[in-house]
Write a protein that holds these residues in place. Structure first.
Motif, PDB file in Angstrom:
ATOM      1  N   VAL A 148       0.916  -1.231  -0.091  1.00 45.40           N
ATOM      2  CA  VAL A 148       0.001  -0.102   0.073  1.00 45.40           C
ATOM      3  C   VAL A 148       0.734   1.326  -0.048  1.00 45.40           C
ATOM      4  O   VAL A 148       0.599   2.304  -0.734  1.00 45.40           O
ATOM      5  CB  VAL A 148      -0.932  -0.058   1.244  1.00 45.40           C
ATOM      6  CG1 VAL A 148      -1.816   1.277   1.375  1.00 45.40           C
ATOM      7  CG2 VAL A 148      -2.156  -1.261   1.100  1.00 45.40           C
ATOM      8  N   GLU A 149       1.798   1.099   0.872  1.00 43.82           N
ATOM      9  CA  GLU A 149       2.903   2.527   1.127  1.00 43.82           C
ATOM     10  C   GLU A 149       3.419   2.793  -0.311  1.00 43.82           C
ATOM     11  O   GLU A 149       3.797   3.591  -0.693  1.00 43.82           O
ATOM     12  CB  GLU A 149       3.788   2.177   2.195  1.00 43.82           C
ATOM     13  CG  GLU A 149       3.410   2.271   3.543  1.00 43.82           C
ATOM     14  CD  GLU A 149       2.810   3.973   3.921  1.00 43.82           C
ATOM     15  OE1 GLU A 149       3.460   4.587   3.227  1.00 43.82           O
ATOM     16  OE2 GLU A 149       1.627   3.920   4.252  1.00 43.82           O
ATOM     17  N   GLU A 150       3.904   1.658  -1.076  1.00 39.66           N
ATOM     18  CA  GLU A 150       4.441   1.880  -2.410  1.00 39.66           C
ATOM     19  C   GLU A 150       3.561   2.239  -3.474  1.00 39.66           C
ATOM     20  O   GLU A 150       4.048   2.556  -4.699  1.00 39.66           O
ATOM     21  CB  GLU A 150       5.372   0.542  -2.872  1.00 39.66           C
ATOM     22  CG  GLU A 150       4.607  -0.584  -3.160  1.00 39.66           C
ATOM     23  CD  GLU A 150       5.361  -1.877  -3.201  1.00 39.66           C
ATOM     24  OE1 GLU A 150       4.966  -2.720  -4.050  1.00 39.66           O
ATOM     25  OE2 GLU A 150       6.697  -2.063  -2.831  1.00 39.66           O
ATOM     26  N   GLY A 151       2.268   2.192  -3.304  1.00 35.54           N
ATOM     27  CA  GLY A 151       1.264   2.635  -4.294  1.00 35.54           C
ATOM     28  C   GLY A 151       0.765   1.536  -5.291  1.00 35.54           C
ATOM     29  O   GLY A 151      -0.077   1.890  -6.206  1.00 35.54           O
ATOM     30  N   SER A 152       0.803   0.306  -4.584  1.00 37.54           N
ATOM     31  CA  SER A 152       0.103  -0.652  -5.502  1.00 37.54           C
ATOM     32  C   SER A 152      -1.331  -0.837  -5.123  1.00 37.54           C
ATOM     33  O   SER A 152      -2.220  -1.333  -6.060  1.00 37.54           O
ATOM     34  CB  SER A 152       0.866  -1.960  -5.132  1.00 37.54           C
ATOM     35  OG  SER A 152       2.122  -2.142  -5.381  1.00 37.54           O
ATOM     36  N   TRP A 153      -1.821  -0.592  -3.932  1.00 37.29           N
ATOM     37  CA  TRP A 153      -3.062  -0.621  -3.740  1.00 37.29           C
ATOM     38  C   TRP A 153      -3.978   1.010  -3.109  1.00 37.29           C
ATOM     39  O   TRP A 153      -3.235   1.330  -2.169  1.00 37.29           O
ATOM     40  CB  TRP A 153      -3.461  -1.573  -2.421  1.00 37.29           C
ATOM     41  CG  TRP A 153      -2.952  -2.944  -2.880  1.00 37.29           C
ATOM     42  CD1 TRP A 153      -1.861  -3.669  -2.462  1.00 37.29           C
ATOM     43  CD2 TRP A 153      -3.677  -3.914  -3.788  1.00 37.29           C
ATOM     44  NE1 TRP A 153      -1.707  -4.871  -2.739  1.00 37.29           N
ATOM     45  CE2 TRP A 153      -2.777  -4.952  -3.990  1.00 37.29           C
ATOM     46  CE3 TRP A 153      -4.878  -4.005  -4.308  1.00 37.29           C
ATOM     47  CZ2 TRP A 153      -3.208  -6.396  -4.411  1.00 37.29           C
ATOM     48  CZ3 TRP A 153      -5.227  -5.154  -4.960  1.00 37.29           C
ATOM     49  CH2 TRP A 153      -4.383  -6.315  -5.034  1.00 37.29           C
ATOM     50  N   TYR A 154      -5.197   0.960  -3.368  1.00 40.71           N
ATOM     51  CA  TYR A 154      -6.247   1.781  -2.803  1.00 40.71           C
ATOM     52  C   TYR A 154      -6.894   1.246  -1.744  1.00 40.71           C
ATOM     53  O   TYR A 154      -7.137   0.289  -2.058  1.00 40.71           O
ATOM     54  CB  TYR A 154      -7.003   2.636  -3.888  1.00 40.71           C
ATOM     55  CG  TYR A 154      -6.570   3.289  -4.675  1.00 40.71           C
ATOM     56  CD1 TYR A 154      -5.731   4.410  -4.713  1.00 40.71           C
ATOM     57  CD2 TYR A 154      -6.809   2.644  -6.091  1.00 40.71           C
ATOM     58  CE1 TYR A 154      -5.003   5.093  -5.891  1.00 40.71           C
ATOM     59  CE2 TYR A 154      -6.037   3.561  -7.101  1.00 40.71           C
ATOM     60  CZ  TYR A 154      -5.423   4.845  -6.995  1.00 40.71           C
ATOM     61  OH  TYR A 154      -4.772   5.233  -8.104  1.00 40.71           O
ATOM     62  N   VAL A 155      -6.874   1.453  -0.374  1.00 37.60           N
ATOM     63  CA  VAL A 155      -7.740   0.948   0.577  1.00 37.60           C
ATOM     64  C   VAL A 155      -9.057   1.757   0.690  1.00 37.60           C
ATOM     65  O   VAL A 155      -9.014   2.758   1.139  1.00 37.60           O
ATOM     66  CB  VAL A 155      -6.876   0.865   1.923  1.00 37.60           C
ATOM     67  CG1 VAL A 155      -7.839   0.077   2.890  1.00 37.60           C
ATOM     68  CG2 VAL A 155      -5.432   0.064   1.628  1.00 37.60           C
ATOM     69  N   VAL A 156     -10.179   1.021   0.253  1.00 37.23           N
ATOM     70  CA  VAL A 156     -11.496   1.895   0.540  1.00 37.23           C
ATOM     71  C   VAL A 156     -12.592   1.102   1.188  1.00 37.23           C
ATOM     72  O   VAL A 156     -12.294  -0.208   1.252  1.00 37.23           O
ATOM     73  CB  VAL A 156     -11.752   2.231  -0.907  1.00 37.23           C
ATOM     74  CG1 VAL A 156     -10.844   2.987  -1.524  1.00 37.23           C
ATOM     75  CG2 VAL A 156     -12.135   1.108  -1.815  1.00 37.23           C
ATOM     76  N   PRO A 157     -13.606   1.591   1.635  1.00 38.20           N
ATOM     77  CA  PRO A 157     -14.459   0.827   2.094  1.00 38.20           C
ATOM     78  C   PRO A 157     -15.452   0.273   1.325  1.00 38.20           C
ATOM     79  O   PRO A 157     -15.399   0.354   0.226  1.00 38.20           O
ATOM     80  CB  PRO A 157     -15.642   2.154   2.704  1.00 38.20           C
ATOM     81  CG  PRO A 157     -14.779   3.170   2.952  1.00 38.20           C
ATOM     82  CD  PRO A 157     -13.954   3.144   1.719  1.00 38.20           C
ATOM     83  N   ALA A 158     -15.879  -1.097   1.799  1.00 41.22           N
ATOM     84  CA  ALA A 158     -16.891  -1.938   0.696  1.00 41.22           C
ATOM     85  C   ALA A 158     -18.080  -1.595   0.915  1.00 41.22           C
ATOM     86  O   ALA A 158     -18.608  -1.144   2.263  1.00 41.22           O
ATOM     87  CB  ALA A 158     -16.431  -3.399   1.159  1.00 41.22           C
ATOM     88  N   GLU A 159     -18.844  -1.979   0.071  1.00 44.50           N
ATOM     89  CA  GLU A 159     -20.620  -1.969   0.232  1.00 44.50           C
ATOM     90  C   GLU A 159     -20.775  -3.377   0.219  1.00 44.50           C
ATOM     91  O   GLU A 159     -20.309  -4.227  -0.188  1.00 44.50           O
ATOM     92  CB  GLU A 159     -21.154  -0.992  -0.784  1.00 44.50           C
ATOM     93  CG  GLU A 159     -21.043   0.133  -0.898  1.00 44.50           C
ATOM     94  CD  GLU A 159     -21.771   1.085  -1.968  1.00 44.50           C
ATOM     95  OE1 GLU A 159     -22.367   0.556  -2.737  1.00 44.50           O
ATOM     96  OE2 GLU A 159     -21.424   2.346  -1.919  1.00 44.50           O
ATOM     97  N   PRO A 160     -22.038  -3.631   0.907  1.00 41.96           N
ATOM     98  CA  PRO A 160     -22.243  -5.208   1.075  1.00 41.96           C
ATOM     99  C   PRO A 160     -22.439  -5.843  -0.302  1.00 41.96           C
ATOM    100  O   PRO A 160     -22.067  -7.229  -0.223  1.00 41.96           O
ATOM    101  CB  PRO A 160     -23.505  -5.009   1.868  1.00 41.96           C
ATOM    102  CG  PRO A 160     -23.549  -3.817   2.631  1.00 41.96           C
ATOM    103  CD  PRO A 160     -22.873  -3.015   1.928  1.00 41.96           C
ATOM    104  N   ALA A 161     -22.967  -5.257  -1.302  1.00 41.33           N
ATOM    105  CA  ALA A 161     -23.105  -6.073  -2.359  1.00 41.33           C
ATOM    106  C   ALA A 161     -22.090  -6.421  -3.251  1.00 41.33           C
ATOM    107  O   ALA A 161     -22.152  -6.780  -4.439  1.00 41.33           O
ATOM    108  CB  ALA A 161     -24.268  -5.313  -3.187  1.00 41.33           C
TER     109      ALA A 161
END
Length: 196
Positions: A148-161
């Motif tokens: 994540v720190e190196e910029g490979s992933w965005y960490v975001v909230p999920a929606e149930p569906a």
């Protein structure tokens, strides 16, 4: 389980079960390029999740008798990740948080894992969604935080569906589009930014 706060491009996401990892354009690994991963477990020892936008051509009913009629459409196995592809994980969404069937283990609210040894008749009518994944994605201690720190992933909230969509192909863009601020702009990025 202690959540891990992570910063990326000024946006704060928390690495915890129930969150989504959305592959950034910098992530070129073919196992994860353009994927959306639902985190199922995060602790000091590492993290585990499943890729929720890679359906396989294999019908669930071909490999798990009885479950084909219970899973969300499309009724196929999903490629959950490169680890343990011969095994299966069932991710379920309860209709009612107070009516969990035998074999259900909560991950985040109504979202959880379902033991596939549970008789199908015991879960019928209790689930709002069920998806079965062949394999999973796994990270050792601090490995995901580093990615994540190196910029490979965005960490975001999920929606149930999110994990149970009929059309998983559009999930990456839809998840990005609903994010606040500049992060939503990534939903319209061209596949090759040099052509812009």
């Amino acid at each position: 389980m202690r959540p891990h706060p992570v910063r990326h491009d000024g946006d704060v996401g928390e690495l915890r079960a129930g969150m989504l990892l959305v592959a950034t354009p910098a992530l070129l690994d073919p196992n994860f390029a353009d994927t959306v991963v639902l985190l199922l477990d995060v602790d000091a020892g590492g993290a585990l999740g499943v890729v929720v936008n890679r359906p396989s051509p294999v019908a669930v009913s071909e490999v798990l008798a009885g479950w084909g009629d219970v899973v969300a459409e499309p009724e196929v196995l999903f490629s959950g990740g490169p680890v343990g592809p011969e095994g299966a994980l069932a991710v379920a969404l309860l209709r009612d948080a107070d009516d969990a069937p035998v074999g259900f283990r909560a991950v985040d609210g109504r979202l959880g894992l379902l033991d596939l040894d549970t008789p199908v008749e015991l879960v019928e009518g209790t689930l709002a969604g069920l998806r079965i994944f062949a394999g999973y994605a796994g990270w050792g201690a601090d490995q995901l935080e580093d990615e994540v720190e190196e910029g490979s992933w965005y960490v975001v909230p999920a929606e149930p569906a999110d994990a149970f969509r009929l059309d998983p192909d559009g999930l990456w863009r839809d998840v990005m589009r609903r994010q606040p601020g500049e992060l939503a702009w990534h939903a319209t990025r061209p596949a090759d930014p040099d052509l812009n």
